[in-house]
Design an enzyme around this catalytic site. Structure first.
Site, PDB file in Angstrom:
ATOM      1  N   HIS A   1       0.808  -1.217   0.000  1.00  0.00           N
ATOM      2  CA  HIS A   1       0.000   0.000   0.000  1.00  0.00           C
ATOM      3  C   HIS A   1       0.841   1.268   0.000  1.00  0.00           C
ATOM      4  O   HIS A   1       0.353   2.350   0.266  1.00  0.00           O
ATOM      5  CB  HIS A   1      -0.947   0.014   1.202  1.00  0.00           C
TER       6      HIS A   1
ATOM      7  N   ILE B   1       1.041   7.090   0.068  1.00  0.00           N
ATOM      8  CA  ILE B   1       0.513   6.039   0.945  1.00  0.00           C
ATOM      9  C   ILE B   1      -0.986   5.866   0.733  1.00  0.00           C
ATOM     10  O   ILE B   1      -1.726   6.846   0.701  1.00  0.00           O
ATOM     11  CB  ILE B   1       0.726   6.427   2.429  1.00  0.00           C
ATOM     12  N   CYS B   2      -1.415   4.614   0.579  1.00  0.00           N
ATOM     13  CA  CYS B   2      -2.859   4.356   0.468  1.00  0.00           C
ATOM     14  C   CYS B   2      -3.418   4.080   1.843  1.00  0.00           C
ATOM     15  O   CYS B   2      -3.372   2.952   2.319  1.00  0.00           O
ATOM     16  CB  CYS B   2      -3.139   3.110  -0.348  1.00  0.00           C
ATOM     17  N   LEU B   3      -3.937   5.101   2.473  1.00  0.00           N
ATOM     18  CA  LEU B   3      -4.532   4.905   3.782  1.00  0.00           C
ATOM     19  C   LEU B   3      -5.728   5.844   3.845  1.00  0.00           C
ATOM     20  O   LEU B   3      -5.568   7.059   3.741  1.00  0.00           O
ATOM     21  CB  LEU B   3      -3.517   5.233   4.881  1.00  0.00           C
TER      22      LEU B   3
ATOM     23  N   THR C   1      -5.985   1.588   0.601  1.00  0.00           N
ATOM     24  CA  THR C   1      -6.545   2.154  -0.614  1.00  0.00           C
ATOM     25  C   THR C   1      -5.646   1.898  -1.806  1.00  0.00           C
ATOM     26  O   THR C   1      -4.484   1.599  -1.674  1.00  0.00           O
ATOM     27  CB  THR C   1      -6.685   3.670  -0.461  1.00  0.00           C
TER      28      THR C   1
END
Lengths: 150, 327
Positions: A82, A89-91, B20
């Site tokens: 991620h 960052i995928c958060l 995500t």
């Protein structure tokens, strides 16, 4: 109100971070209320044990009502499904699930737990294309949200 | 953990969890196959995704805006919106609402006509997803301010209630550091009502920082109430969703619209009752339906009245409440 809200909030967060930083988190540079650099250490017993990372937080004047821009910087970007190699960052809490109840410390903890729960150090499958086309600011990416319980 | 499978099935609901995958500005190949993603989810993080990306064809073919320029443009759009629709507007005669439907359905016209027998004014709250919280807070604070001489106990009561929300938020495990600024702004605005004019109250609610802090505080109060009364409200959640997940997604995040559960929570947490007038195009009735939201104890003042049209809340003024000094 003497100071604008973001400055008041950040001075409190800074004091709190200085006194009770979560394990593995240290302040590298927080000399203004615009950009902070923090160190994040991989937790013992995880795939990132012994690694050191750098996080950059950019705060806008609407912080904390609006999320800060958060990304990994420096020569060591965590290899993680991620985290893109440009540091993005995928958060979800960093983007459309942001709420002002989050703090710099709580974000660091979320990132650390994201790293700790990783079982295979691999980049995101679309890393190459994404990194080529993404903007500098990850908040300008339209993120679709996946379940990370995989 | 295995690698997140990137292309979403076209009809997949977007899960609500934490990680995500970017749908980068239309340029990530993944999106081509899964173009419905943002639509089904409503989960697009940022409208700037619509800005054309230069993609892999190299630089200079299309004008690439810098992040700085995007920020400036977004600010310009926000300013324009702010001028056209203040966060909370001056009140207007209810008949002005009727003009909106001049060419619209008879059902609306008839209902507004009937509503105007008992209600004379309305006040718009900006449709930014926070309209309920903002309308509620303004209507309450205005009520207290207008009665500051005739019924000073309303003010004392409100101050006590807001002071009490601090313990509620702590009980719900919110960090003092994260909420005290919003709490402080809300309490100060309320305390200032002793010497505020209607104009000053409106100005405060039109100020981004003050107004949004108050909205945020009321969001946290609603969230804290739901979290501390999970047994009563968890059964209303979607299957498999925890109260913490629901609150962080739908209550604590700015701009998320509210539903009945938030109205119930805020009513009970503040002991302030609300009546919501439901105005819709349903032809079957000529009258607007009123739905009351009541606290557990007997209300100590007449209900705040809100006007609901699908997706949006405004403030209504009831003739019998005889509020002098509304601007």
């Amino acid at each position: 109100m003497a100071k604008p809200m973001f400055a008041r909030r950040l001075s409190k967060e800074l004091k709190d971070l200085a006194m009770n930083a979560p394990a593995g988190v240290n302040i590298i540079d927080a000399n203004d209320f615009k950009v902070w650099k923090l160190g994040l250490a991989g937790a013992p017993g995880t795939l990132y044990d012994g690694e050191k990372f750098q996080l950059e937080f950019n705060f806008g004047p609407n912080y904390p009502l609006e999320s800060p821009q958060v990304l990994f910087v420096g020569d060591n970007i965590p290899v993680h499904p991620h985290i893109y190699s440009n540091g993005h960052i995928c958060l979800d809490v960093l983007y459309n699930h942001w709420s002002p109840v989050q703090t710099v410390a709580s974000i660091c903890l979320s990132l650390q737990s994201m790293l700790s729960s990783c079982t295979s150090k691999e980049p995101p499958p679309d890393n190459a294309t994404y990194v080529k086309t993404a903007r500098a600011n990850p908040k300008h990416t339209a993120w679709a949200f996946h379940d990370d319980t995989v | 953990m295995t690698v997140t499978p990137v292309p979403l099935p076209t009809n997949a609901p977007i899960p609500t969890a934490a990680a995500t995958t970017p749908v980068g500005a239309g340029a990530v190949p993944v999106t081509a196959g899964a173009g419905v993603v943002p639509v089904t989810a409503g989960a697009v993080a940022n409208p700037v995704g619509a800005v054309p990306a230069s993609g892999a064809q190299g630089q200079g073919q299309e004008a690439q805006l810098t992040d700085e320029q995007i920020l400036t443009q977004m600010q310009a759009i926000k300013d324009e919106e702010a001028n056209a629709h203040p966060l909370v507007d001056h009140s207007v005669d209810l008949l002005e609402l009727a003009q909106e439907y001049e060419n619209g359905s008879e059902a609306f016209k008839k209902k507004i006509q009937n509503l105007s027998d008992t209600h004379d004014r309305m006040r718009r709250s900006r449709g930014d997803g926070n309209c309920f919280y903002r309308a509620f807070a303004f209507a309450w604070f205005e009520r207290v301010m207008l009665a500051i001489k005739s019924k000073p106990e309303l003010h004392a009561n409100a101050v006590r209630t807001i002071e009490g929300t601090k313990d509620l938020l702590l009980a719900a495990q919110f960090e003092l550091l994260a909420f005290e600024d919003f709490y402080q702004v809300t309490l100060e605005t309320l305390q200032n009502l002793v010497h505020s004019t209607s104009e000053e109250l409106l100005t405060a609610f039109q100020n981004d920082e003050i107004s949004n802090s108050i909205v945020m505080h009321f969001r946290l109060v609603a969230s804290a109430f739901l979290k501390t009364h999970q047994d009563d409200y968890a059964p209303f959640l979607e299957f498999g969703q925890t109260m913490d997940e629901f609150c962080s997604m739908h209550v604590e995040a700015m701009g998320r619209e509210s539903e009945e559960m938030m109205l119930i929570a805020l009513t009970k947490a503040t002991q302030v009752s609300i009546e919501v007038a439901y105005l819709n195009g349903n032809q079957a009735a000529d009258e607007v339906n009123f739905l009351p939201f009541l606290p557990d104890t007997a209300p100590y003042m007449p209900p705040l009245v809100l006007l609901y049209r699908p997706g949006h809340y405004d403030i209504l003024y009831r003739k019998s409440h005889c509020l002098e000094g509304v601007i």
